[in-house]
Write an enzyme that holds these catalytic residues in place. Structure first.
Site, PDB file in Angstrom:
ATOM      1  N   CYS A 214       0.848  -1.191   0.000  1.00  0.00           N
ATOM      2  CA  CYS A 214       0.000   0.000   0.000  1.00  0.00           C
ATOM      3  C   CYS A 214       0.889   1.250   0.000  1.00  0.00           C
ATOM      4  O   CYS A 214       1.985   1.247   0.560  1.00  0.00           O
ATOM      5  CB  CYS A 214      -0.915   0.016   1.224  1.00  0.00           C
ATOM      6  SG  CYS A 214      -2.073   1.414   1.219  1.00  0.00           S
TER       7      CYS A 214
ATOM      8  N   ASP B 140       0.419   3.760   1.665  1.00  0.00           N
ATOM      9  CA  ASP B 140       0.387   4.307   3.026  1.00  0.00           C
ATOM     10  C   ASP B 140       1.799   4.557   3.566  1.00  0.00           C
ATOM     11  O   ASP B 140       2.657   3.669   3.533  1.00  0.00           O
ATOM     12  CB  ASP B 140      -0.360   3.321   3.941  1.00  0.00           C
ATOM     13  CG  ASP B 140      -0.728   3.938   5.274  1.00  0.00           C
ATOM     14  OD1 ASP B 140       0.184   4.403   5.994  1.00  0.00           O
ATOM     15  OD2 ASP B 140      -1.939   3.967   5.611  1.00  0.00           O
TER      16      ASP B 140
ATOM     17  N   ARG C   3       2.941   4.689   6.376  1.00  0.00           N
ATOM     18  CA  ARG C   3       3.334   3.947   7.573  1.00  0.00           C
ATOM     19  C   ARG C   3       3.783   2.520   7.289  1.00  0.00           C
ATOM     20  O   ARG C   3       4.081   1.765   8.208  1.00  0.00           O
ATOM     21  CB  ARG C   3       2.160   3.934   8.570  1.00  0.00           C
ATOM     22  CG  ARG C   3       1.755   5.312   9.034  1.00  0.00           C
ATOM     23  CD  ARG C   3       0.379   5.293   9.678  1.00  0.00           C
ATOM     24  NE  ARG C   3      -0.666   4.938   8.710  1.00  0.00           N
ATOM     25  CZ  ARG C   3      -1.967   4.856   9.015  1.00  0.00           C
ATOM     26  NH1 ARG C   3      -2.380   5.064  10.243  1.00  0.00           N
ATOM     27  NH2 ARG C   3      -2.851   4.553   8.087  1.00  0.00           N
TER      28      ARG C   3
ATOM     29  N   HIS D 270      -2.357  -3.963   4.879  1.00  0.00           N
ATOM     30  CA  HIS D 270      -2.188  -3.602   6.299  1.00  0.00           C
ATOM     31  C   HIS D 270      -3.538  -3.317   6.934  1.00  0.00           C
ATOM     32  O   HIS D 270      -4.436  -2.752   6.293  1.00  0.00           O
ATOM     33  CB  HIS D 270      -1.261  -2.381   6.439  1.00  0.00           C
ATOM     34  CG  HIS D 270      -1.813  -1.122   5.860  1.00  0.00           C
ATOM     35  ND1 HIS D 270      -2.375  -0.133   6.627  1.00  0.00           N
ATOM     36  CD2 HIS D 270      -1.913  -0.696   4.579  1.00  0.00           C
ATOM     37  CE1 HIS D 270      -2.777   0.849   5.837  1.00  0.00           C
ATOM     38  NE2 HIS D 270      -2.517   0.541   4.588  1.00  0.00           N
TER      39      HIS D 270
ATOM     40  N   CYS E 177      -6.291  -0.005   6.798  1.00  0.00           N
ATOM     41  CA  CYS E 177      -6.044   0.609   5.486  1.00  0.00           C
ATOM     42  C   CYS E 177      -7.196   1.563   5.113  1.00  0.00           C
ATOM     43  O   CYS E 177      -8.360   1.174   5.068  1.00  0.00           O
ATOM     44  CB  CYS E 177      -5.902  -0.473   4.425  1.00  0.00           C
ATOM     45  SG  CYS E 177      -5.538   0.165   2.778  1.00  0.00           S
TER      46      CYS E 177
HETATM   47 CO    CO Z   1      -3.531   1.269   2.957  1.00  0.00          CO
END
Ligand code: CO
Length: 211
Positions: free
Chosen positions: A42, A44, A46, A98, A101
């Site tokens: 992803c 993302d 993090r 994750h 998400c």
């Molecule tokens: Co995500």
């Protein structure tokens, strides 16, 4: 100092540090890239592939998009997959989602996120539809979304197995193995949720016999 300038400053410090540890560090990396893993994760911020797996530059070939989707018309993903599998000859392809998400969460709502995001998230709505009976059984909202994250990763692995890129490599070189993992934002741990060894048979409808 502008915020982005900090990145450039930190980069200089990092490069100096690597060279201090090993003067040949960048020379070696510049000459050769032989990663064993291809990572589809992803976007993302993090979930940085190298950091959470304790790996170094040169070890993982990476593709990231919103909600780590494997879409069979996504030229960006397919080009990266083809390069990783056919040319770099990676041994493992990992689809890593994750928990928590935002893309998964958004797709489970009826909110209009305007054309492009709607188009992208539509693919996750299809995952929900394919697994509706199982998901409907789960009463707790967070638990249901967690399961959807896992199912989305599983569908991603299936989508990889449906490509001729993967099927040809399986037939000719008995690699790569496909892995579906989910990373936990709350504990930093990766949970393997699904796996397909090289050569696994899928629905014959998706298997090509003239590779
Ligand atoms: Co995500």
């Amino acid at each position: 100092m502008y915020s982005y300038e900090r990145l450039l400053q930190e980069n200089k410090a990092w490069a100096a540090e690597q060279t201090a540890i090993n003067p040949e560090y960048f020379n070696i990396l510049a000459q050769l890239q032989t990663p064993e893993f291809f990572w589809i994760g992803c976007s993302d911020s993090r979930v940085p592939a190298n950091q959470i797996t304790g790996t170094q530059p040169g070890e993982i070939f990476v593709h990231r998009n919103v909600a780590n989707l494997v879409i069979n018309t996504d030229v960006n993903l397919l080009a990266a997959l083809d390069y990783a599998v056919t040319h770099l000859k990676v041994k493992h392809v990992i689809v890593c989602g994750h928990y928590g998400c935002g893309g998964i969460k958004a797709a489970a709502t009826q909110t209009d996120f305007k054309p492009v995001l709607n188009m992208w998230l539509r693919n996750i709505k299809d995952v929900i539809r394919h697994h509706k009976p199982e998901l409907d059984e789960i009463r707790d909202d967070e638990t249901r979304l967690d399961r959807l994250v896992e199912l989305n990763v599983q569908e991603g692995v299936y989508s990889l197995a449906k490509t001729t890129i993967i099927q040809r490599a399986w037939k000719q070189e008995q690699r790569p193995d496909l892995h579906g993992w989910v990373y936990g934002l709350k504990d930093g741990l990766i949970k393997p949720v699904f796996e397909m060894k090289a050569g696994t048979h899928i629905d014959p409808l998706y298997e090509y016999d003239n590779l």
